[in-house]
Motif scaffolding. Sequence first.
Motif, PDB file in Angstrom:
ATOM      1  N   LEU A   1       0.842  -1.202   0.000  1.00 35.96           N
ATOM      2  CA  LEU A   1       0.000   0.000   0.000  1.00 35.96           C
ATOM      3  C   LEU A   1       0.880   1.256   0.000  1.00 35.96           C
ATOM      4  O   LEU A   1       0.681   2.164  -0.816  1.00 35.96           O
ATOM      5  CB  LEU A   1      -0.935   0.005   1.217  1.00 35.96           C
ATOM      6  CG  LEU A   1      -1.798   1.271   1.361  1.00 35.96           C
ATOM      7  CD1 LEU A   1      -2.667   1.485   0.115  1.00 35.96           C
ATOM      8  CD2 LEU A   1      -2.683   1.202   2.604  1.00 35.96           C
TER       9      LEU A   1
ATOM     10  N   GLU B   1      -7.669   0.736  -2.165  1.00 32.18           N
ATOM     11  CA  GLU B   1      -7.198   2.082  -1.868  1.00 32.18           C
ATOM     12  C   GLU B   1      -6.627   2.793  -3.088  1.00 32.18           C
ATOM     13  O   GLU B   1      -6.705   4.014  -3.193  1.00 32.18           O
ATOM     14  CB  GLU B   1      -6.118   2.051  -0.781  1.00 32.18           C
ATOM     15  CG  GLU B   1      -6.581   1.496   0.568  1.00 32.18           C
ATOM     16  CD  GLU B   1      -6.378  -0.009   0.698  1.00 32.18           C
ATOM     17  OE1 GLU B   1      -6.367  -0.700  -0.340  1.00 32.18           O
ATOM     18  OE2 GLU B   1      -6.235  -0.476   1.830  1.00 32.18           O
ATOM     19  N   THR B   2      -5.985   2.038  -4.000  1.00 32.49           N
ATOM     20  CA  THR B   2      -5.283   2.719  -5.091  1.00 32.49           C
ATOM     21  C   THR B   2      -5.744   2.293  -6.483  1.00 32.49           C
ATOM     22  O   THR B   2      -5.523   3.003  -7.452  1.00 32.49           O
ATOM     23  CB  THR B   2      -3.766   2.453  -5.019  1.00 32.49           C
ATOM     24  OG1 THR B   2      -3.561   1.052  -5.099  1.00 32.49           O
ATOM     25  CG2 THR B   2      -3.170   2.988  -3.735  1.00 32.49           C
TER      26      THR B   2
END
Lengths: 352, 394
Positions: B297, B357-358
């Motif tokens: 992450l 998240e990305t």
Amino acid sequence: MSKIYINGISSVSPQSEDIFEEENPLVYKENTLTALDQDYKSIINSMMLRRMSKAVKMGLYCSKKALLEAEVEIPDAILVGTGQGCMQDTEKFMTNMLESEEGLLSPTSFIQSTHNTVGGQIALDLKCKGYNMTFTQNSVSFESALLDAILQMEDESTQNILVGGVDETSQEFTGFQRLDAQIKKENISNLDLYKSESSGTIISESAAFFSLAPEKKASSYAEFKDVEIINSIEISGLNSKIELFLKRNNTSVSEIDAVILGRNGDARFDHYYEELQNGMFLAKCQLGFKHLVGENNAVSSYAFWLASKILKEKQIPEIFKLNTLNCSAPGKVLIYNQYLGRNHGLILLQSL
Amino acid sequence: MKGIAVTGMGIISAIGRDIEETHLSLKYGKNGISFPEILPTKHKDLPVGEIKLSNSELSELLNLPEDHSYTRAALLGIYAIKELLENSAYDQFPEDTGFISGTSIGGIDMTEKHFYDYKNNPEKRKYIQAQHPGYTTEKIAEYFGLNGMITTISTACSSSANAIMMGAQMIESGKLMRVIVGGSDCLTKFTLNGFNSLKILSTKNSRPFDNARDGLNLGEAAGYLMLEAEDCINGKTVLGRVSGYGNANDAFHQTASSENGEGAFQAISKALKKANLSTTDIDFINAHGTGTKNNDLSESVALKRIFGDKVPYFSSTKGFTGHTLGAAGAVEAIFSLLAIQKGEMFPNLNFSTEMLETGLGPVTGFQKKNINTMLSNSFGFGGNCTSLIFQRNE
């Protein structure tokens, strides 16, 4: 290439940092010398302090003191030399793992066991996001860090570099050094180290850190000229190697005022030093330091501290002298150190 | 000519015992992950990237006497450098060759093996010094008759990437004409139990960058490159060039990476600056991508910060080799140079879903692509972050 000045220094060792002022050095009767306790709380957060091994404590303490003296808040690079790293935490995790036969283990000591723990903790404490490096090559660990300091100083944007050496002792691992003849079998007094004719030496823990910069200050200690690492060399080749090193730095043996030697009382390997003492440096002021602070893989950083002090204060305390020659105005100091006949280091410093 | 020339390389890992075998494994997606057979651990259920050669088999292959005192990392290092030497223009390395080796734990395999022997068994005491990383480097140096500037870097998982960086700087500054750089780390009970105590080992094959990733697999390897100054090249094949490098500290936590990937961001930025390149020049990234929640992450966030919406093709090769710790930077430098030479992108194994998240997705299958410029990331405990840039020799 820019010059490199030593603007702040600090050391922790089995001797007081006030050894230049004090009359009597500390005497130890056993062959493992621990570093003197410091007022760590004065500059390290006490919550953090509780978890720190000796190497981290010593390293961070010296770092902060050296930077404080040089009036540097955050250096551009942190370079650490440590031959044996965080042995206390390594030993703790190792013995827990072996005793539990790979049972359930707490990660704390593993986390703190890596060799770059000291460098990492300094960065964390200073909030320093710059270049960060750890060298671990036996007795030239600190010399490797110095070599890197020269490389990093080639970058013109570099203002300040923190460089140092640190090594700690631990119960079992240091004890092993007694079994393989690194530590003398019979207990001796540290001050009798150079009279000893047996194998092995006295092992210690120490740290010394320095704030280096291309800018000279009124309070600067000395100029760090150069360093060289030689992994392996015959005694017969030592003279020419030193001559070449000096020549590369536009100087020669005749211009050297004092030589600091890493003699450690090990009858098997001290002839490297004797060769120089009775040969090319016969007419020079010769100094030793391991009879005071013992031997460890990063102890040449203590010699660097000693040379810095000598060059700034223009005096050489008698207690360090290996011969009776005087040196009233030390200008160029050469440090030569090796361990067990390997990992030879040469360091040249000059007065301002 | 831009950057420092790489004129040789050698490697051994769980996916191959030389460059050719390694390349074929990467090309055909053949991973080297298995359960421990050589490492005498209780944790037989934890997958690792183990080289299926025992120390005695390695010693035999290297024609070493039976009573030698080489650590496993030294045996692997020698094995890899022998390949480098055989493919070089030298019969033996010239006297002024430097050697900078990276390792995280050096010879601690010998300490854990003989810890209880030292007291009563004098024959084993030759391994007492082996615990410290410099010993392994010295043994490798001794084997090849290297006597000069020899040092060891130990910055956990970025060790050998830093060794490559320092080697390049030594040549740039004129301090060395020629230097062998890289690293070696072997599997040990110490590291396996250490990472296990941190609860970041996966019980399956690691899945770098996958949303459901649940940890890394440890591996072992040695990889070394020969870097040479222009004056030494004399018509030799240049495999690629080290044109950029950057080292920074995350200064966030001893083991965890920061949420904003600051250290990685700084390291990549410095490498781009050093190489005088812009973000659009990067064709392919060999990511650190260990397969842990935290690293992948943090690294993804750093990539997005650097490259914005245009994150280049990237993949982590940890699914092939496991995380080879101090050797990983050199292993992946070699993969990067192979990618440039062959014009190939090696896949990120075991990936299926982008992380929430990305939303970044790596290269998941083997692809041909012209690659001029590679970025390779290596991050480690202690906040140590290093990025290297390799370029085609023009």
